[in-house]
Design an enzyme around this catalytic site. Structure first.
Site, PDB file in Angstrom:
ATOM      1  N   ALA A  77     -18.543   3.837   6.245  1.00  0.00           N
ATOM      2  CA  ALA A  77     -18.058   3.039   5.110  1.00  0.00           C
ATOM      3  C   ALA A  77     -19.161   2.119   4.574  1.00  0.00           C
ATOM      4  O   ALA A  77     -19.251   1.876   3.375  1.00  0.00           O
ATOM      5  CB  ALA A  77     -16.830   2.233   5.533  1.00  0.00           C
TER       6      ALA A  77
ATOM      7  N   ASP B   7     -11.069   9.864   8.331  1.00  0.00           N
ATOM      8  CA  ASP B   7     -11.165  10.468   9.666  1.00  0.00           C
ATOM      9  C   ASP B   7     -11.653  11.906   9.559  1.00  0.00           C
ATOM     10  O   ASP B   7     -11.457  12.563   8.543  1.00  0.00           O
ATOM     11  CB  ASP B   7      -9.783  10.478  10.325  1.00  0.00           C
ATOM     12  CG  ASP B   7      -9.473   9.133  10.941  1.00  0.00           C
ATOM     13  OD1 ASP B   7     -10.417   8.476  11.414  1.00  0.00           O
ATOM     14  OD2 ASP B   7      -8.293   8.749  10.940  1.00  0.00           O
TER      15      ASP B   7
ATOM     16  N   HIS C 149      -8.266   3.664  -2.856  1.00  0.00           N
ATOM     17  CA  HIS C 149      -9.145   3.803  -1.705  1.00  0.00           C
ATOM     18  C   HIS C 149     -10.166   4.888  -2.023  1.00  0.00           C
ATOM     19  O   HIS C 149      -9.844   5.881  -2.680  1.00  0.00           O
ATOM     20  CB  HIS C 149      -8.342   4.177  -0.461  1.00  0.00           C
ATOM     21  CG  HIS C 149      -7.429   3.080  -0.005  1.00  0.00           C
ATOM     22  ND1 HIS C 149      -6.744   3.107   1.173  1.00  0.00           N
ATOM     23  CD2 HIS C 149      -7.102   1.889  -0.606  1.00  0.00           C
ATOM     24  CE1 HIS C 149      -6.045   1.987   1.304  1.00  0.00           C
ATOM     25  NE2 HIS C 149      -6.222   1.233   0.224  1.00  0.00           N
TER      26      HIS C 149
ATOM     27  N   HIS D 201     -11.464  -0.309  16.394  1.00  0.00           N
ATOM     28  CA  HIS D 201     -11.382   1.071  15.906  1.00  0.00           C
ATOM     29  C   HIS D 201     -11.502   2.004  17.106  1.00  0.00           C
ATOM     30  O   HIS D 201     -12.285   1.748  18.028  1.00  0.00           O
ATOM     31  CB  HIS D 201     -12.499   1.337  14.887  1.00  0.00           C
ATOM     32  CG  HIS D 201     -12.425   2.706  14.307  1.00  0.00           C
ATOM     33  ND1 HIS D 201     -13.204   3.749  14.747  1.00  0.00           N
ATOM     34  CD2 HIS D 201     -11.637   3.223  13.335  1.00  0.00           C
ATOM     35  CE1 HIS D 201     -12.903   4.844  14.062  1.00  0.00           C
ATOM     36  NE2 HIS D 201     -11.957   4.552  13.197  1.00  0.00           N
TER      37      HIS D 201
ATOM     38  N   GLU E  10       0.846  -1.201   0.000  1.00  0.00           N
ATOM     39  CA  GLU E  10       0.000   0.000   0.000  1.00  0.00           C
ATOM     40  C   GLU E  10       0.880   1.249   0.000  1.00  0.00           C
ATOM     41  O   GLU E  10       1.780   1.382   0.816  1.00  0.00           O
ATOM     42  CB  GLU E  10      -0.872  -0.030   1.257  1.00  0.00           C
ATOM     43  CG  GLU E  10      -1.793   1.155   1.345  1.00  0.00           C
ATOM     44  CD  GLU E  10      -2.933   0.891   2.306  1.00  0.00           C
ATOM     45  OE1 GLU E  10      -3.505  -0.217   2.300  1.00  0.00           O
ATOM     46  OE2 GLU E  10      -3.252   1.816   3.065  1.00  0.00           O
TER      47      GLU E  10
ATOM     48  N   GLN F 236      -6.194  -3.296   9.964  1.00  0.00           N
ATOM     49  CA  GLN F 236      -5.230  -2.303  10.462  1.00  0.00           C
ATOM     50  C   GLN F 236      -3.957  -3.057  10.823  1.00  0.00           C
ATOM     51  O   GLN F 236      -3.999  -4.258  11.102  1.00  0.00           O
ATOM     52  CB  GLN F 236      -5.846  -1.608  11.692  1.00  0.00           C
ATOM     53  CG  GLN F 236      -4.978  -0.565  12.341  1.00  0.00           C
ATOM     54  CD  GLN F 236      -4.596   0.547  11.371  1.00  0.00           C
ATOM     55  OE1 GLN F 236      -3.708   0.346  10.520  1.00  0.00           O
ATOM     56  NE2 GLN F 236      -5.251   1.685  11.462  1.00  0.00           N
TER      57      GLN F 236
END
Ligand SMILES: Cc1cc2nc3c(=O)[nH]c(=O)nc-3n(C[C@H](O)[C@H](O)[C@H](O)COP(=O)(O)OP(=O)(O)OC[C@H]3O[C@@H](n4cnc5c(N)ncnc54)[C@H](O)[C@@H]3O)c2cc1C
Length: 322
Positions: free
Chosen positions: A143, A125, A93, A182, A18, A209
């Protein structure tokens, strides 16, 4: 090819990467050099992050000025290159934060034109700037709402009704998962149930994550399976490369670093930390592969040298082909 098909067809461990676009006005050539470096390892796909507009304060001749900027544009262009020049599947993304549903639809249509079949649907965010929603436009909140929009397009349902030639799109949709929860979620189980909502809405796979203790991942997968999440859960890993990471990684990503790793880094000279981080990540990969995890995703931002070191180490360990 779709990410889920890469995962199905895999005979040997797949390592994907990524990257983050350069800062506004920054040099694309340095990112292209990173891509040149990592394509040598045949990644099944490469993700490119996306960033919404934020408020920045700049010192000018007229004093400090407040400006609203997308500090890192470029996701679409970089993905077009990866997909069509490097012939590697690009995974842009897509964010809910800072984009209207109409802008998202346009973006998805452009991706289709470029032959890009994969997207990662992310909320983003709150970075202190709420873009005003123009009259007649709408926004996705979580999402899951974005996944629903993409799934709708995959079924031929566009926002603009009566669209000429509106064909169903065919996006493979990934979403995020957080083995250590999260940061906004009241607890891990509630957070996992929200991941389940994303899968039920049409997500094909989950990418986690970063984590530095594989037991966190194994426990997370077990909990997800208990909650009925059946799609692949790709582990996300990062190489710790310097002492500042001991502070920045937990601060920015709300995750724990295992004490044995922290103690080793604290006792080391600064120039030894990269080797420690590479060895740690290589052992994580080995353990994941030994536990039948077919695919691992590395967050590498814009620096290929740690990942080159890692891939060489994985070859030495015979985890990947020489
Ligand atoms: C693999 C990965 C890639 C990322 N890529 C990017 C990127 O490219 N750009 C970027 O800016 N950031 C990126 N991020 C960071 C991400 O934007 C933040 O972590 C963000 O805070 C959450 O995004 P999400 O998609 O996980 O949100 P969501 O899945 O929407 O969840 C956000 C929070 O809301 C809760 N929630 C979800 N649905 C509901 C509901 N219906 N009601 C109440 N609560 C709910 C969840 O439990 C969670 O706490 C990435 C993170 C990961 C793990």
């Amino acid at each position: 090819m779709k990410v889920i098909d890469h995962l199905k067809n895999t005979q040997e461990p797949k390592i994907s990467f990524e990257l983050i676009p350069p800062k506004r006005g920054g040099d694309i050539r340095s990112l292209l050099a990173v891509i040149d470096d990592i394509v040598k390892y045949n990644p099944p796909f490469i993700d490119i992050t996306s960033h919404s507009a934020e408020v920045v304060y700049e010192e000018t001749n007229h004093g400090i000025q407040k400006k609203v900027k997308r500090k890192r544009p470029g996701t679409l262009g970089i993905c077009a290159l990866i997909q069509n020049k490097y012939n590697i599947d690009a995974v842009p993304h897509i964010l809910t934060h800072g984009f209207t549903r109409e802008e998202t639809e346009d973006f998805l249509i452009e991706l289709s034109y470029l032959g890009i079949e994969n997207v990662l649907a992310i909320r983003g965010d709150d970075n202190g700037y709420q873009k005003p929603v123009p009259e007649g436009k709408s926004v996705n909140k979580y999402a899951v709402d974005l996944v629903k929009q993409i799934a709708g397009m995959n079924n031929g349902k566009y926002l603009e009704e009566n669209l000429l030639d509106a064909k169903p799109s065919g996006f493979c949709v990934g979403v995020s998962g957080y083995p250590e929860k999260h940061f906004e979620a009241p607890n891990l189980l509630t957070d996992i149930r929200h991941v389940k909502d994303k899968v039920d809405a049409g997500a094909d796979y989950v990418v986690t994550q970063m984590f530095f203790d594989n037991n966190t991942y194994f426990k997370y997968v077990e909990m997800c399976r208990k909650e009925g999440i059946k799609v692949p859960i790709i582990p996300g890993l990062k190489i710790l490369t310097n002492k500042t990471h001991l502070i920045n990684i937990p601060k920015n990503f709300y995750i724990n670093l295992p004490s044995s790793l922290v103690d080793e880094v604290l006792a080391a000279k600064p120039e030894q930390v990269l080797d420690i981080g590479v060895e740690w990540a290589a052992n994580q990969v080995l353990d994941l592969i030994n536990n039948n995890v077919p695919s691992v995703h590395f967050y590498i931002m814009q620096n290929s040298s740690p990942v080159i070191k890692l891939m060489n180490r994985l070859k030495e360990m015979k985890v990947v082909a020489a």
